[in-house]
Design a protein around this motif. Structure first.
Motif, PDB file in Angstrom:
ATOM      1  N   ALA A  48      25.257  -4.677  27.004  1.00 40.11           N
ATOM      2  CA  ALA A  48      25.587  -6.080  27.293  1.00 40.11           C
ATOM      3  C   ALA A  48      24.358  -6.827  27.796  1.00 40.11           C
ATOM      4  O   ALA A  48      24.112  -7.982  27.413  1.00 40.11           O
ATOM      5  CB  ALA A  48      26.712  -6.158  28.318  1.00 40.11           C
ATOM      6  N   ALA A  49      23.557  -6.161  28.640  1.00 36.59           N
ATOM      7  CA  ALA A  49      22.345  -6.792  29.173  1.00 36.59           C
ATOM      8  C   ALA A  49      21.337  -7.083  28.054  1.00 36.59           C
ATOM      9  O   ALA A  49      20.687  -8.134  28.041  1.00 36.59           O
ATOM     10  CB  ALA A  49      21.705  -5.893  30.228  1.00 36.59           C
ATOM     11  N   ASP A  88      22.551 -10.058  26.115  1.00 36.79           N
ATOM     12  CA  ASP A  88      22.304 -11.284  26.889  1.00 36.79           C
ATOM     13  C   ASP A  88      20.843 -11.724  26.795  1.00 36.79           C
ATOM     14  O   ASP A  88      20.523 -12.891  26.982  1.00 36.79           O
ATOM     15  CB  ASP A  88      22.690 -11.077  28.357  1.00 36.79           C
ATOM     16  CG  ASP A  88      24.201 -11.017  28.550  1.00 36.79           C
ATOM     17  OD1 ASP A  88      24.919 -11.510  27.649  1.00 36.79           O
ATOM     18  OD2 ASP A  88      24.663 -10.463  29.569  1.00 36.79           O
ATOM     19  N   THR A 142      29.826   5.367  28.028  1.00 33.76           N
ATOM     20  CA  THR A 142      30.055   5.292  29.479  1.00 33.76           C
ATOM     21  C   THR A 142      29.948   3.848  29.937  1.00 33.76           C
ATOM     22  O   THR A 142      29.425   2.986  29.212  1.00 33.76           O
ATOM     23  CB  THR A 142      29.017   6.137  30.242  1.00 33.76           C
ATOM     24  OG1 THR A 142      27.727   5.535  30.086  1.00 33.76           O
ATOM     25  CG2 THR A 142      28.980   7.582  29.733  1.00 33.76           C
ATOM     26  N   VAL A 143      30.408   3.574  31.142  1.00 35.26           N
ATOM     27  CA  VAL A 143      30.327   2.217  31.702  1.00 35.26           C
ATOM     28  C   VAL A 143      28.875   1.779  31.828  1.00 35.26           C
ATOM     29  O   VAL A 143      28.519   0.634  31.520  1.00 35.26           O
ATOM     30  CB  VAL A 143      31.030   2.166  33.085  1.00 35.26           C
ATOM     31  CG1 VAL A 143      30.827   0.794  33.727  1.00 35.26           C
ATOM     32  CG2 VAL A 143      32.513   2.475  32.934  1.00 35.26           C
ATOM     33  N   VAL A 144      28.017   2.710  32.255  1.00 35.08           N
ATOM     34  CA  VAL A 144      26.579   2.403  32.416  1.00 35.08           C
ATOM     35  C   VAL A 144      25.973   2.021  31.075  1.00 35.08           C
ATOM     36  O   VAL A 144      25.212   1.043  30.968  1.00 35.08           O
ATOM     37  CB  VAL A 144      25.837   3.602  33.034  1.00 35.08           C
ATOM     38  CG1 VAL A 144      24.319   3.347  33.039  1.00 35.08           C
ATOM     39  CG2 VAL A 144      26.325   3.868  34.442  1.00 35.08           C
ATOM     40  N   GLN A 145      26.296   2.792  30.020  1.00 27.30           N
ATOM     41  CA  GLN A 145      25.764   2.496  28.690  1.00 27.30           C
ATOM     42  C   GLN A 145      26.250   1.137  28.190  1.00 27.30           C
ATOM     43  O   GLN A 145      25.473   0.355  27.640  1.00 27.30           O
ATOM     44  CB  GLN A 145      26.180   3.609  27.711  1.00 27.30           C
ATOM     45  CG  GLN A 145      25.486   4.936  27.968  1.00 27.30           C
ATOM     46  CD  GLN A 145      26.091   6.081  27.173  1.00 27.30           C
ATOM     47  OE1 GLN A 145      27.159   5.943  26.577  1.00 27.30           O
ATOM     48  NE2 GLN A 145      25.417   7.236  27.171  1.00 27.30           N
ATOM     49  N   ALA A 146      27.536   0.855  28.398  1.00 32.02           N
ATOM     50  CA  ALA A 146      28.101  -0.432  27.971  1.00 32.02           C
ATOM     51  C   ALA A 146      27.420  -1.592  28.689  1.00 32.02           C
ATOM     52  O   ALA A 146      27.135  -2.638  28.080  1.00 32.02           O
ATOM     53  CB  ALA A 146      29.614  -0.452  28.232  1.00 32.02           C
ATOM     54  N   ASP A 147      27.144  -1.399  29.979  1.00 34.25           N
ATOM     55  CA  ASP A 147      26.457  -2.452  30.743  1.00 34.25           C
ATOM     56  C   ASP A 147      25.037  -2.682  30.229  1.00 34.25           C
ATOM     57  O   ASP A 147      24.567  -3.819  30.153  1.00 34.25           O
ATOM     58  CB  ASP A 147      26.425  -2.081  32.229  1.00 34.25           C
ATOM     59  CG  ASP A 147      27.794  -2.188  32.889  1.00 34.25           C
ATOM     60  OD1 ASP A 147      28.682  -2.826  32.276  1.00 34.25           O
ATOM     61  OD2 ASP A 147      27.969  -1.638  33.997  1.00 34.25           O
ATOM     62  N   GLN A 148      24.351  -1.583  29.873  1.00 34.64           N
ATOM     63  CA  GLN A 148      22.993  -1.699  29.338  1.00 34.64           C
ATOM     64  C   GLN A 148      22.985  -2.473  28.020  1.00 34.64           C
ATOM     65  O   GLN A 148      22.130  -3.334  27.789  1.00 34.64           O
ATOM     66  CB  GLN A 148      22.375  -0.315  29.121  1.00 34.64           C
ATOM     67  CG  GLN A 148      21.678   0.247  30.356  1.00 34.64           C
ATOM     68  CD  GLN A 148      20.927   1.530  30.022  1.00 34.64           C
ATOM     69  OE1 GLN A 148      21.527   2.596  29.959  1.00 34.64           O
ATOM     70  NE2 GLN A 148      19.637   1.419  29.806  1.00 34.64           N
ATOM     71  N   ARG A 203      25.995 -14.689  22.175  1.00 34.77           N
ATOM     72  CA  ARG A 203      25.093 -14.216  23.233  1.00 34.77           C
ATOM     73  C   ARG A 203      23.634 -14.274  22.787  1.00 34.77           C
ATOM     74  O   ARG A 203      22.755 -14.749  23.499  1.00 34.77           O
ATOM     75  CB  ARG A 203      25.452 -12.781  23.635  1.00 34.77           C
ATOM     76  CG  ARG A 203      26.550 -12.706  24.672  1.00 34.77           C
ATOM     77  CD  ARG A 203      26.830 -11.262  25.013  1.00 34.77           C
ATOM     78  NE  ARG A 203      27.584 -11.146  26.255  1.00 34.77           N
ATOM     79  CZ  ARG A 203      28.101 -10.010  26.696  1.00 34.77           C
ATOM     80  NH1 ARG A 203      27.924  -8.900  26.006  1.00 34.77           N
ATOM     81  NH2 ARG A 203      28.773  -9.975  27.827  1.00 34.77           N
TER      82      ARG A 203
END
Length: 395
Positions: free
Chosen positions: A202-203, A206, A194-200, A257
């Motif tokens: 990536a964070a 980083d 999901t988009v939320v999982q992908a964002d997590q 990253r």
């Protein structure tokens, strides 16, 4: 130490080849010219000539450099800083740029689990299934997961039909369920993110963390984030180099990253996603720009750059090939030892300059006083032997 003699030591030896015959000639002239040309007393001027021979003896001058080099190498060895000869010790003090490897050099080389994230399964279940897949593996990331499971006292179930998938991860049957643990791209090919999982994810990247995703029953069950933490003294060691005006650069094969996150934490310039030949090329580029480069590393892929740098420094506990290729080794594996090595070189060179000034200064004073008739043979003997003792004690 004699095989790789310091440039200063070689210079003093060359100087002595001309200096000693010169002193003999001056002493002979002092003994002969005044009686022959100016009617001086033979016994008085021969006596002065002998005194000049003693004063001019180059013992103190010749011993001044090797005594300091031997003392410097020995002082370094006491502190776990091994340098392969005087040439290395002298060059270390001239370093203007230090290039560090990341894994095992700036970091401890021992990844630790920092986050266990639940998506479709509870955190404990994510860790339990991941540990089942990694049982028996010697990979550093696998060890990190197993260590965390042991710390949380999790009972690890057996895995069947386990297989390692090159560049992706590992899969197996655990309690009759098909389970996969691996990289985000490999996991995403097996179950939609999901988009939320992908964002997590990536964070976490980083923040300098490596993320493995767990896929169970055809869905993303959770994620495990791991990070190879910087050595406790890494920031302090880099700060010590910067205070001396020395540039620091991280050369690593890790993803950009993760490397930049560690770089921000430590305050070091970062060049990431490098192959061994890239590290070698960068060292050469820095040298062509006029920098005196030290390369610090611990692995096989560091060996070419270690050999090419003006000084190669291997971290203790590294591979044999790195230790063999390097000019020096920091046996305790501390980043701050690099600054200590440079400081030791600078102190040793300062000691050499003091010794040379002391030996030549005493000779100059007694040369003048002998010709003036103020001092004779015994003070000349004292000046010669005394200077040798003084420079050795100073070293």
């Amino acid at each position: 130490a004699q095989e790789k003699r310091a440039p200063t030591e070689r210079l003093i030896d060359r100087f002595s080849r001309y200096y000693t015959p010169g002193v003999v000639a001056v002493a002979a002239l002092v003994a002969v010219i005044p009686p022959l040309l100016f009617g001086g007393a033979w016994d008085a001027w021969i006596y002065k000539g002998l005194a000049i021979l003693l004063i001019g003896c180059p013992c103190a001058l010749v011993i001044s450099t090797p005594a300091a080099i031997a003392a410097g190498l020995s002082a370094g060895a006491w502190r776990g800083l091994l340098l392969k000869g005087g040439a290395v010790l002298e060059t270390a003090g001239k370093i203007t740029t230090v290039c560090f490897d990341k894994t095992g050099t700036l970091t401890a080389g021992k990844p630790q689990v920092t986050d266990v994230i639940s998506f479709a399964q509870p955190q404990a279940e994510v860790l339990r299934l991941a540990a089942a897949l990694e049982t028996g593996s010697s990979h550093p990331l696998a060890k990190a997961i197993l260590d965390r499971a042991a710390a949380d006292a999790i009972a690890i179930p057996p895995a069947e039909a386990a297989q390692a998938l090159g560049g992706e991860g590992v899969s197996a049957l655990v309690e009759g369920r098909e389970v996969f643990l691996g990289s985000p791209p490999a996991a995403a090919a097996r179950a939609a993110l999901t988009v939320v999982q992908a964002d997590q994810i990536a964070a976490l990247n980083d923040a300098g963390k490596t993320v493995s995703l767990l896929v169970a029953d055809g869905a993303i069950a959770g994620a495990i984030a791991m990070r190879d933490e910087p050595r406790p003294d890494a920031a302090e060691g880099l700060a010590a180099l910067k205070r001396e005006g020395i540039r620091t650069v991280m050369l690593t094969g890790d993803n950009r990253r993760t490397a930049e996150a560690i770089g921000r934490q430590l305050g070091i310039e970062v060049r990431a996603e490098l192959l061994p030949q890239d590290k070698l090329r960068i060292v050469g580029e820095l040298q062509r720009e006029g920098a005196v480069v030290a390369k610090v590393g611990d692995g096989i892929n560091d060996a070419p750059a270690l050999a090419a740098a003006d000084i190669g420094i291997a971290m203790g506990g590294g591979t044999d090939v790195a230790l063999e290729t390097a000019d020096a080794a920091a046996l305790h594996g501390r980043v701050k030892d690099v600054a200590s090595m440079i400081a030791l070189s600078q102190r040793t060179m300062g000691n050499i300059h003091q010794n040379i000034a002391m030996s030549l200064g005493l000779k100059a004073v007694f040369l003048v006083t002998t010709i003036a008739g103020i001092t004779g043979l015994w003070p000349a003997i004292l000046a010669d032997t005394g200077a040798t003792v003084l420079v050795t004690l100073n070293a």
